[in-house]
Every structure is written in C-alpha cells, then in structure tokens.
Enzyme design. Structure first.
Site, PDB file in Angstrom:
ATOM      1  NE  ARG A  62      50.209  46.580  31.226  1.00 39.44           N
ATOM      2  CZ  ARG A  62      50.809  47.537  30.684  1.00 39.44           C
ATOM      3  NH1 ARG A  62      50.873  49.079  30.732  1.00 39.44           N
ATOM      4  NH2 ARG A  62      50.134  47.812  29.285  1.00 39.44           N
ATOM      5  CG  ASN A  94      55.848  45.777  26.931  1.00 38.70           C
ATOM      6  OD1 ASN A  94      55.215  45.415  26.608  1.00 38.70           O
ATOM      7  ND2 ASN A  94      57.836  45.145  26.330  1.00 38.70           N
ATOM      8  CG  HIS A 192      42.814  44.396  33.997  1.00 42.05           C
ATOM      9  ND1 HIS A 192      42.954  44.092  32.784  1.00 42.05           N
ATOM     10  CD2 HIS A 192      44.309  44.648  33.700  1.00 42.05           C
ATOM     11  CE1 HIS A 192      43.686  43.682  32.293  1.00 42.05           C
ATOM     12  NE2 HIS A 192      44.673  44.187  32.741  1.00 42.05           N
TER      13      HIS A 192
HETATM   14  C1  HEM Z   1      44.223  38.948  29.377  1.00 44.13           C
HETATM   15  C2  HEM Z   1      44.864  40.048  28.901  1.00 44.13           C
HETATM   16  C3  HEM Z   1      45.187  41.183  28.958  1.00 44.13           C
HETATM   17  C4  HEM Z   1      44.971  42.299  28.683  1.00 44.13           C
HETATM   18  C5  HEM Z   1      44.183  42.697  27.235  1.00 44.13           C
HETATM   19  C6  HEM Z   1      45.750  43.484  28.896  1.00 44.13           C
HETATM   20  C7  HEM Z   1      45.963  44.798  28.775  1.00 44.13           C
HETATM   21  C8  HEM Z   1      46.229  45.718  29.934  1.00 44.13           C
HETATM   22  C9  HEM Z   1      46.038  47.410  28.752  1.00 44.13           C
HETATM   23  C10 HEM Z   1      45.839  48.216  27.715  1.00 44.13           C
HETATM   24  C11 HEM Z   1      46.594  47.720  29.769  1.00 44.13           C
HETATM   25  C12 HEM Z   1      45.937  49.630  30.195  1.00 44.13           C
HETATM   26  C13 HEM Z   1      47.693  50.241  29.586  1.00 44.13           C
HETATM   27  C14 HEM Z   1      47.508  51.808  29.502  1.00 44.13           C
HETATM   28  O1  HEM Z   1      47.077  51.917  29.009  1.00 44.13           O
HETATM   29  O2  HEM Z   1      48.171  52.084  30.456  1.00 44.13           O
HETATM   30  C15 HEM Z   1      46.937  47.410  31.336  1.00 44.13           C
HETATM   31  C16 HEM Z   1      47.423  47.389  32.373  1.00 44.13           C
HETATM   32  C17 HEM Z   1      47.479  46.505  33.466  1.00 44.13           C
HETATM   33  N1  HEM Z   1      47.781  45.441  33.578  1.00 44.13           N
HETATM   34 FE1  HEM Z   1      46.810  44.045  31.720  1.00 44.13          FE
HETATM   35  N2  HEM Z   1      46.078  42.965  30.331  1.00 44.13           N
HETATM   36  C18 HEM Z   1      45.837  41.556  30.117  1.00 44.13           C
HETATM   37  C19 HEM Z   1      46.053  40.351  31.246  1.00 44.13           C
HETATM   38  C20 HEM Z   1      47.060  41.107  32.333  1.00 44.13           C
HETATM   39  C21 HEM Z   1      47.905  40.344  33.585  1.00 44.13           C
HETATM   40  C22 HEM Z   1      47.599  38.651  33.688  1.00 44.13           C
HETATM   41  C23 HEM Z   1      48.092  41.112  34.601  1.00 44.13           C
HETATM   42  C24 HEM Z   1      48.801  40.192  35.417  1.00 44.13           C
HETATM   43  C25 HEM Z   1      48.493  39.336  36.332  1.00 44.13           C
HETATM   44  C26 HEM Z   1      47.476  42.052  33.715  1.00 44.13           C
HETATM   45  C27 HEM Z   1      48.436  43.397  35.115  1.00 44.13           C
HETATM   46  C28 HEM Z   1      47.998  44.714  34.780  1.00 44.13           C
HETATM   47  C29 HEM Z   1      48.196  45.965  35.232  1.00 44.13           C
HETATM   48  C30 HEM Z   1      48.556  45.170  37.089  1.00 44.13           C
HETATM   49  C31 HEM Z   1      47.866  46.818  35.127  1.00 44.13           C
HETATM   50  C32 HEM Z   1      47.820  48.197  35.134  1.00 44.13           C
HETATM   51  C33 HEM Z   1      48.741  48.316  34.893  1.00 44.13           C
HETATM   52  C34 HEM Z   1      49.400  50.644  35.811  1.00 44.13           C
HETATM   53  O3  HEM Z   1      48.521  50.598  36.707  1.00 44.13           O
HETATM   54  O4  HEM Z   1      50.138  50.681  35.107  1.00 44.13           O
HETATM   55  N3  HEM Z   1      47.105  42.689  33.125  1.00 44.13           N
HETATM   56  N4  HEM Z   1      46.536  46.131  30.677  1.00 44.13           N
END
Ligand code: HEM
Ligand SMILES: *[C@@H]1O[C@H](CO)[C@@H](O)[C@H](O)[C@H]1NC(C)=O
Ligand SMILES: CC(=O)N[C@H]1CO[C@H](CO)[C@@H](O)[C@@H]1O
Ligand SMILES: CC(=O)N[C@H]1CO[C@H](CO)[C@@H](O)[C@@H]1O
Length: 331
Positions: A62, A94, A192
């Site tokens: 992320r 962030n 995700h």
């Molecule tokens: C399509 C639009 C996207 C939205 C709206 C989005 C939104 C989010 C949100 C809200 C979280 C959770 C944050 C939290 O509450 O701790 C999250 C987690 C995450 N996102 Fe996305 N995301 C998007 C695209 C992506 C992309 C393109 C990637 C990587 C290529 C990605 C990788 C991740 C990962 C791996 C997590 C987990 C992080 C953790 O375990 O702490 N996301 N994302």
C-alpha cells in the site's frame, strides 16, 4: 551555408531529443554498474521482515500505491512532517499507513552497500514487488531509476488518493488522472486480497447516520454486515481491524474477487466494482477461480504501469540518504 548548418544540426538535435527521452525512462538494469546487488539486498531484508511480521506485506504494498498516486512515485509518502509542513503520511487517508520502519531498514542496508545511490522511491517499488511475491503472488520486473522528491503535502494526499466511498466514475476519474484505466482499477483493487482495515473506512455501510441519509448500505451482504458490526461497534471505533479478504489476508490470491462477487467487498469502492459492466465482468470471471494466472499477469502489468506514474528521472529530485527526510540537511 544556412542550409548546410541545419542539415548538420537537425540530426544532432534529433539524436539529443531521443537520448533525452531514453534517459528519462526507467530501466530494470539501472543500477547494474552502481549497485548490482540492489535486488538481492532488498529481497534478503524483505524475507527477514516478512517472516518476522507476515502482516506487513499488505502495508508495504500500500505504501508504494500511496506514493505513486501523490506527486508520482517519488517517495514523498515517506517524508516526515516538519515544523512548517504537514506531510502526506499525516494526511487523513494516510494515517493508517504502516511499514515505514521496514523501509528505513532496507534503505540502511543499501546505503551500507552503495552509498547515495538507490532512491527511496525505487526501494518502495522493490519492496512492494517482494511483498507480493512473499505472499505467494506474482512476480514482475521492476524498472528502476526513480529519483526522490523534495516535497510532501498532506492536502495533496487528501485530494489525489481514491476515497473508500468512491464509486466507479469517481475512481476511474482518479485512476485516469494517473494514466491508469478501468482495467487497472479492477486489477489493482485485487491488492485488497492482502491486509486489514480500520472501522472508519467502511463503518458508514453498517450504521445508519446523517452522513449516509440514514441508510445502511444495501449493496453489502446482510449476513456479512452483521459479522462486521461485531468488530465495529460504532462509526468511529478504531480499536479493531478487519481482514479485507477474510481467511486469507496474508496470501495474495483471487479470493478477494470471490468476496466482492458475493457482495462481501469491505469498502464501497470494492462493492462498486459490481456496478459497472467492465469491472463486474472482470470480478465475476476471476471469481470463478479459473483465471488465477491471467489475474497474476494482469496485476504484474498494472503494477508496472502504476510504478511509472510521474516518476522523477535524470537530474530531477535527489537520492535521499534517509527516506524520512530530504537530504539537504546532510550537506
Ligand atoms: C481503488 C481504489 C482504492 C481505495 C478506495 C482504497 C482504499 C483503502 C482503504 C480505505 C484501506 C484501509 C485503510 C485502513 O482502514 O486501515 C486500504 C487498505 C489497503 N489497500 Fe487500498 N484502496 C484502493 C486501491 C489500492 C491499490 C491500487 C492498492 C495497491 C496496489 C491497495 C492496497 C491496499 C492494501 C494492501 C491495504 C491493506 C493495508 C494494511 O494491511 O494495513 N489499495 N485501501
Ligand atoms: C513508462 O512511461 C514511459 C514514458 O512515459 C513509457 O514510454 C513506458 O511505456 C511506460 N512503461 C510502462 C510499463 O507503462
Ligand atoms: C481516519 C484517520 O486515521 N484519520 C486521522 C487522520 O489524520 C488526522 C490528522 O493527523 C487525524 O486527526 C485523524 O483522526
Ligand atoms: C546523493 C545525493 O543525491 N545527494 C543530493 C542531496 O541533495 C542535494 C540537494 O538537494 C543534492 O545536491 C545532492 O546531490
């Protein structure tokens, strides 16, 4: 005479332009002379990091995504806030970022082996790739040669990052502004499959409030919503984490798409993928489990595209010594 000069100068100018654009490109062999072991060093340290803390694979993937979507992949996401400036990593979307310490660890190894050579932006790109590989996902060649930026702004992060409540028109607009298309959107959302989320990222789907017009989200499977409400007692409960791909949140696989297809995507942005023809077709296809290889190839391809967004190259930016601070304070 005049004509002769332009005959000579024109080809020279063309060569210079071609050379200039060639230099501006990332290249998988960028450090082959200056730091030939860069990939080995990152990989070795990543094996240590992930075996000690397997749940860091998601956060490290992320970080690279957040980096690339704000000011391009220039490691601006890693900069600390300073007295006069609130940095990206302290912006609202962030705040839940993790893994900064691991990045510094890898960077320190690289500084020991090849001082002042490998950019923090490249470190992020390599760590993201290795995180996916170590989580049993696909691998890909990482083109290198990014330079580190010297600016990081919280307001920019809030404006440029896709919000969890985004629908397909909004998300695809944000992706398009980075040169990424709707396919990249549905493919990269597959990230995700890794990681966890805090309640405020999806709680408005679970509880009626003024903000959502007094409605829980009907696009969320009601049985699943019931389970989530046990984790997430109120809209701003930050105590519990939910796995985004329950049961395999440390494994990079296609079960994210099966969840989404069953209306069990965690965020509105995940659920929204069922509302558009192109993205729905993709979700349903991959959800069958018969196209894992195709998804892996797609993911690798989209990651290479994402890692290319507005990169600094050549003499732009700098090579930071420490990833959390611009290096001018060292000189
Ligand atoms: C399509 C639009 C996207 C939205 C709206 C989005 C939104 C989010 C949100 C809200 C979280 C959770 C944050 C939290 O509450 O701790 C999250 C987690 C995450 N996102 Fe996305 N995301 C998007 C695209 C992506 C992309 C393109 C990637 C990587 C290529 C990605 C990788 C991740 C990962 C791996 C997590 C987990 C992080 C953790 O375990 O702490 N996301 N994302
Ligand atoms: C990266 O960007 C360059 C220049 O804009 C382009 O020529 C190249 O094809 C891109 N590579 C990928 C993998 O998107
Ligand atoms: C959702 C979230 O984590 N929000 C926080 C983002 O950062 C601001 C400023 O640091 C905090 O006040 C929010 O609580
Ligand atoms: C190694 C390196 O790139 N050092 C740079 C640190 O930043 C200053 C100013 O931004 C540059 O002049 C150095 O070259």
């Amino acid at each position: 005479m005049k004509r002769n000069t332009s005959c000579v100068l024109l080809p020279v100018a063309i060569v210079l332009v071609l050379l200039g654009s060639a230099l501006a490109q990332l290249d998988t062999a960028f450090y082959s002379r200056t730091c030939p072991k860069v990939e080995e060093i990152v990989r070795e340290e990543m094996v240590r990091i992930i075996s000690a803390a397997p749940s860091l694979a998601g956060p490290l993937l992320r970080l690279h995504f957040h980096d690339c979507f704000v000011r391009g992949c220039d490691a601006s996401v890693l900069l600390d806030s300073t007295a006069g400036n609130t940095a990206e990593r302290d912006a609202k979307p962030n705040k839940s970022l993790r893994g900064f310490g691991s990045v510094e660890r890898v960077k320190a190894k690289l500084e020991a082996a090849c001082p002042g050579t490998v950019s923090c932006a490249d470190v992020l790109a390599l760590m993201a790739r290795d995180a996916v590989v170590l989580a049993k996902g696909p691998t890909w060649q990482v083109a290198l040669g990014r330079r580190d930026g010297v600016v990081s702004s919280a307001t920019e992060a809030s404006d440029e990052l896709p919000p969890s409540f985004g629908d397909v028109p909004l998300l695809s607009k944000i992706f398009a502004s980075k040169g990424l298309d709707v396919k990249d959107l549905v493919v990269l959302s597959g990230a995700h499959t890794l990681g966890t989320a805090h309640c405020p990222s999806y709680a408005d789907r679970l509880y009626a409030s003024a903000g959502n017009g007094g409605l829980v989200d009907p696009s969320l499977d009601s049985e699943y919503a019931e389970k989530l409400r046990m984790k997430c007692k109120s809209v701003d409960d930050r105590s519990m984490l939910s796995e985004m791909d329950p049961g395999s949140y440390r494994t990079f696989d296609t079960s994210y798409y099966r969840q989404v297809a069953k209306r069990r995507g965690l965020f509105r942005s995940d659920a929204a993928l069922l509302t558009d023809d192109t993205t729905r077709d993709y979700v349903q296809r991959v959800a069958t489990g018969m196209f894992d290889d195709a998804f892996f190839r797609d993911f690798a391809e989209s990651m290479a595209k994402m890692g290319n967004v507005s990169v600094l190259t050549g003499v732009e930016g700098e090579i930071r010594k420490k990833c959390y601070v611009v290096n001018k304070s060292y000189y």
